[in-house]
Design an enzyme around this catalytic site. Structure first.
Site, PDB file in Angstrom:
ATOM      1  N   ALA A  72      -2.651  66.809  43.937  1.00  0.00           N
ATOM      2  CA  ALA A  72      -1.797  68.000  43.928  1.00  0.00           C
ATOM      3  C   ALA A  72      -2.636  69.254  44.159  1.00  0.00           C
ATOM      4  O   ALA A  72      -3.759  69.354  43.677  1.00  0.00           O
ATOM      5  CB  ALA A  72      -1.056  68.113  42.593  1.00  0.00           C
ATOM      6  N   GLU A 105       1.196  55.398  46.105  1.00  0.00           N
ATOM      7  CA  GLU A 105       2.610  55.497  46.440  1.00  0.00           C
ATOM      8  C   GLU A 105       2.893  56.953  46.770  1.00  0.00           C
ATOM      9  O   GLU A 105       2.355  57.857  46.126  1.00  0.00           O
ATOM     10  CB  GLU A 105       3.517  55.081  45.275  1.00  0.00           C
ATOM     11  CG  GLU A 105       3.487  53.614  44.945  1.00  0.00           C
ATOM     12  CD  GLU A 105       2.441  53.249  43.898  1.00  0.00           C
ATOM     13  OE1 GLU A 105       2.227  52.046  43.677  1.00  0.00           O
ATOM     14  OE2 GLU A 105       1.818  54.163  43.317  1.00  0.00           O
ATOM     15  N   ASN A 110       8.093  62.675  51.809  1.00  0.00           N
ATOM     16  CA  ASN A 110       6.972  63.621  51.734  1.00  0.00           C
ATOM     17  C   ASN A 110       6.071  63.440  52.961  1.00  0.00           C
ATOM     18  O   ASN A 110       4.997  62.852  52.895  1.00  0.00           O
ATOM     19  CB  ASN A 110       6.191  63.429  50.433  1.00  0.00           C
ATOM     20  CG  ASN A 110       5.167  64.521  50.217  1.00  0.00           C
ATOM     21  OD1 ASN A 110       4.818  65.269  51.129  1.00  0.00           O
ATOM     22  ND2 ASN A 110       4.669  64.601  48.991  1.00  0.00           N
ATOM     23  N   TYR A 117      -2.578  61.240  54.330  1.00  0.00           N
ATOM     24  CA  TYR A 117      -3.058  59.885  54.057  1.00  0.00           C
ATOM     25  C   TYR A 117      -3.315  59.118  55.354  1.00  0.00           C
ATOM     26  O   TYR A 117      -4.304  58.399  55.468  1.00  0.00           O
ATOM     27  CB  TYR A 117      -2.078  59.143  53.153  1.00  0.00           C
ATOM     28  CG  TYR A 117      -1.834  59.853  51.827  1.00  0.00           C
ATOM     29  CD1 TYR A 117      -2.874  60.468  51.139  1.00  0.00           C
ATOM     30  CD2 TYR A 117      -0.564  59.935  51.275  1.00  0.00           C
ATOM     31  CE1 TYR A 117      -2.655  61.133  49.939  1.00  0.00           C
ATOM     32  CE2 TYR A 117      -0.338  60.588  50.075  1.00  0.00           C
ATOM     33  CZ  TYR A 117      -1.381  61.188  49.415  1.00  0.00           C
ATOM     34  OH  TYR A 117      -1.163  61.843  48.226  1.00  0.00           O
TER      35      TYR A 117
END
Length: 159
Positions: A72, A105, A110, A117
């Site tokens: 985050a 996950e 998103n 990723y």
């Protein structure tokens, strides 16, 4: 200038601010204290802009694998490469510990996180239906395998 350091107990207050600003069901202070003080599998980093924590990332080292728990970054610091710096630190730790790969996950909707990723070589491997308690949204299970994985060559041919 942003620097990434291992998370310590004194970082929890700043991490909570990032957590609460980023997730609809944030982890509690107790959750982070438990991760830092008790969880021998836990590996966490914080991104700091001077004395302010602007992001964090965590991973559990489970047997031979890394499981990313959270990544985050505060909204006003996004799109500045901080998520990438955090991911690089997790990957360095995974390689140092000779993990065969890392999994995570991510919410199916998103797309910015999925792009990050993908950029780091993660590939979708499955779906967890209704994974997120707040919205019942599905999660994409993503994996990145490292060459130390015994079946690496065969696995790459499948993808």
């Amino acid at each position: 200038m942003i620097k990434v350091v291992p998370m310590q107990e004194e970082h929890i207050e700043g991490v909570l601010a990032v957590e609460e600003a980023s997730f609809s069901i944030p982890w509690s202070r107790k959750d982070f204290e438990r991760e830092i003080k008790e969880n021998k599998m836990a590996i966490y980093f914080v991104a700091m802009n001077e004395d302010k924590i602007v992001g964090y990332a965590g991973m559990w080292h489970v047997v031979t694998e890394g499981h990313i728990t959270n990544v985050a970054v505060l909204y006003e610091y996004r799109r500045q490469g901080i998520g990438e710096l955090l991911m690089q630190n997790l990957e360095l730790m995974a390689k140092e510990r000779e993990m065969i790969g890392i999994t995570l996950e991510v919410r199916i909707n998103n797309e910015p996180a999925q792009r990050l990723y993908h950029k780091y070589g993660f590939r979708p491997e499955g779906i967890r239906k209704n994974y997120y308690a707040d919205t019942h949204e599905d999660a994409v299970i993503m994996w990145k395998y490292y060459p130390v994985f015994e079946g690496y060559e065969e696995h790459c041919k499948k993808g």
